[in-house]
Design a protein around this motif. Structure first.
Motif, PDB file in Angstrom:
ATOM      1  N   GLU A  43       0.852  -1.188   0.000  1.00 10.93           N
ATOM      2  CA  GLU A  43       0.000   0.000   0.000  1.00 10.93           C
ATOM      3  C   GLU A  43       0.887   1.236   0.000  1.00 10.93           C
ATOM      4  O   GLU A  43       1.786   1.355   0.839  1.00 10.93           O
ATOM      5  CB  GLU A  43      -0.901  -0.010   1.231  1.00 10.93           C
ATOM      6  N   HIS A  44       0.643   2.142  -0.929  1.00 11.84           N
ATOM      7  CA  HIS A  44       1.427   3.373  -0.998  1.00 11.84           C
ATOM      8  C   HIS A  44       1.122   4.210   0.235  1.00 11.84           C
ATOM      9  O   HIS A  44      -0.035   4.468   0.551  1.00 11.84           O
ATOM     10  CB  HIS A  44       1.095   4.155  -2.261  1.00 11.84           C
ATOM     11  N   GLU A  45       2.162   4.644   0.950  1.00  9.29           N
ATOM     12  CA  GLU A  45       1.965   5.293   2.238  1.00  9.29           C
ATOM     13  C   GLU A  45       1.389   6.697   2.143  1.00  9.29           C
ATOM     14  O   GLU A  45       0.933   7.245   3.150  1.00  9.29           O
ATOM     15  CB  GLU A  45       3.284   5.347   3.012  1.00  9.29           C
ATOM     16  N   GLN A  46       1.377   7.289   0.961  1.00  6.24           N
ATOM     17  CA  GLN A  46       0.819   8.633   0.810  1.00  6.24           C
ATOM     18  C   GLN A  46      -0.550   8.635   0.142  1.00  6.24           C
ATOM     19  O   GLN A  46      -1.445   9.352   0.564  1.00  6.24           O
ATOM     20  CB  GLN A  46       1.789   9.510   0.011  1.00  6.24           C
ATOM     21  N   SER A  47      -0.710   7.819  -0.887  1.00  3.93           N
ATOM     22  CA  SER A  47      -1.982   7.804  -1.614  1.00  3.93           C
ATOM     23  C   SER A  47      -2.920   6.696  -1.157  1.00  3.93           C
ATOM     24  O   SER A  47      -4.125   6.771  -1.367  1.00  3.93           O
ATOM     25  CB  SER A  47      -1.713   7.658  -3.118  1.00  3.93           C
ATOM     26  N   GLY A  48      -2.364   5.649  -0.572  1.00  5.04           N
ATOM     27  CA  GLY A  48      -3.191   4.523  -0.160  1.00  5.04           C
ATOM     28  C   GLY A  48      -3.497   3.562  -1.285  1.00  5.04           C
ATOM     29  O   GLY A  48      -4.245   2.584  -1.098  1.00  5.04           O
ATOM     30  N   ILE A  49      -2.930   3.782  -2.478  1.00  9.14           N
ATOM     31  CA  ILE A  49      -3.173   2.907  -3.623  1.00  9.14           C
ATOM     32  C   ILE A  49      -2.556   1.539  -3.368  1.00  9.14           C
ATOM     33  O   ILE A  49      -1.428   1.423  -2.897  1.00  9.14           O
ATOM     34  CB  ILE A  49      -2.594   3.529  -4.905  1.00  9.14           C
ATOM     35  N   ASP A  51      -0.932  -1.953  -4.468  1.00 10.37           N
ATOM     36  CA  ASP A  51      -0.153  -2.565  -5.544  1.00 10.37           C
ATOM     37  C   ASP A  51      -0.287  -4.078  -5.414  1.00 10.37           C
ATOM     38  O   ASP A  51       0.258  -4.682  -4.483  1.00 10.37           O
ATOM     39  CB  ASP A  51       1.314  -2.143  -5.445  1.00 10.37           C
ATOM     40  N   VAL A  86      -4.008   5.153   5.785  1.00  7.43           N
ATOM     41  CA  VAL A  86      -3.613   6.424   5.197  1.00  7.43           C
ATOM     42  C   VAL A  86      -4.731   7.445   5.401  1.00  7.43           C
ATOM     43  O   VAL A  86      -5.894   7.183   5.131  1.00  7.43           O
ATOM     44  CB  VAL A  86      -3.317   6.248   3.690  1.00  7.43           C
ATOM     45  N   GLY A  87      -4.376   8.601   5.912  1.00  7.72           N
ATOM     46  CA  GLY A  87      -5.349   9.642   6.186  1.00  7.72           C
ATOM     47  C   GLY A  87      -5.756   9.698   7.647  1.00  7.72           C
ATOM     48  O   GLY A  87      -6.246  10.733   8.115  1.00  7.72           O
ATOM     49  N   GLY A  96       7.554  15.992   1.607  1.00  4.21           N
ATOM     50  CA  GLY A  96       6.582  15.324   0.753  1.00  4.21           C
ATOM     51  C   GLY A  96       7.145  14.262  -0.150  1.00  4.21           C
ATOM     52  O   GLY A  96       7.193  14.443  -1.370  1.00  4.21           O
ATOM     53  N   ALA A  98       7.523   9.695  -0.397  1.00  4.13           N
ATOM     54  CA  ALA A  98       7.330   8.397   0.237  1.00  4.13           C
ATOM     55  C   ALA A  98       8.603   7.988   0.957  1.00  4.13           C
ATOM     56  O   ALA A  98       9.704   8.117   0.421  1.00  4.13           O
ATOM     57  CB  ALA A  98       6.954   7.357  -0.810  1.00  4.13           C
TER      58      ALA A  98
END
Length: 274
Positions: A43-49, A51, A86-87, A96, A98
């Protein structure tokens, strides 16, 4: 010399090489799948997308068979802590990108940030081989246990914190029934609340040094020194929900709270030394 060809120019050496190549590719796929049983998908730590990775890269869920007839446990089926999503993280990244370190925006020790982070362990007490709660007050031990005669019983000793102020008094000792050692000191705080202090964070100051091998110092005060947190922070130590019993999750929260104190209890601790 016998004929080593199987068909045409296809011989035993080629067959052996092909079989080895298929086996080796299968082994690489198997090992990669096994190494991705926990912590995946990414999980991308900034966007939450999420993979998902390449096909055949996911090893599936790991199942643990629990003792004492408690069934099975699948870590991936346990709901995630809301603060880890995330969030919802109670902090902000220092820049800013990752991988940038997170800086707490609230009470880091209460929020479980940084060195105060804890694992979401099972909210169930650790058990002995016989199935009894492993860590209990010394009076509740199944097999009679007592403080060794040559050691100072900490019950009744005052507890002093990182700010050199009295935080409370030791009111009980919690022992490990499997290892026969002290795990926690129960501290009654100045406000009357009972909290646990992990023994590795407690320094016992007695009348003599090295268990009586050194001369007695009459003017030395007997006390328990806990440098991890301030006196006013003892009331915020995570508590146990069942009297005389502590779960694995509660243990992790308590240990993390004191551990986080070495970074966040005093302002200067989170600053650089140079």
């Amino acid at each position: 010399m016998g004929n080593v060809y199987i068909a045409g120019l296809f011989d035993v050496a080629e067959l052996t090489f092909i079989l080895f190549f298929i086996f080796f590719v299968g082994l690489v796929i198997y090992l990669n799948r096994e190494s991705r049983r926990e912590g995946y998908p990414l999980e991308h730590e900034q966007s939450g997308i999420i993979d998902r990775g390449v096909p055949l890269s996911d090893g599936g869920k790991k199942t643990f068979h629990l003792p004492h007839g408690r069934g099975t446990y699948v870590p991936e089926d346990v709901p995630r802590d809301e603060l880890s999503k995330v969030g919802n993280i109670p902090g902000k990244q220092t820049f800013g990108a990752a991988g940038a370190p997170w800086e707490p925006t609230g009470d880091a020790m209460a929020d479980g940030m940084g060195t105060a982070a804890f694992a979401m362990r099972e909210d169930y007490p650790d058990l002995t081989y016989e199935g009894h709660p492993r860590i209990v007050p010394i009076a509740n031990a199944v097999h009679a246990m007592e403080i060794a005669a040559m050691d100072r019983n900490p019950v009744g000793l005052p507890v002093y914190a990182a700010d050199k102020k009295k935080a409370g008094v030791v009111s009980d000792v919690w022992v490990d029934q499997s290892e026969h050692i002290i795990r926690y000191l129960e501290v009654t705080t100045n406000s009357g609340k009972k909290v646990l202090a992990p023994m590795p964070f407690c320094a016992v100051q007695g009348k003599s040094w090295l268990g009586g091998l050194m001369p007695i110092v009459d003017d030395q005060v007997e006390l328990i020194d806990i440098e991890a947190i301030r006196a006013d922070q003892f009331d915020s130590v995570p508590t146990v929900k069942t009297a005389g019993q502590i779960t694995r999750l509660e243990e992790d929260k308590i240990q993390a709270y004191y551990g986080g104190g070495y970074t966040y209890a005093l302002p200067e601790r989170s600053e650089p030394w140079i």
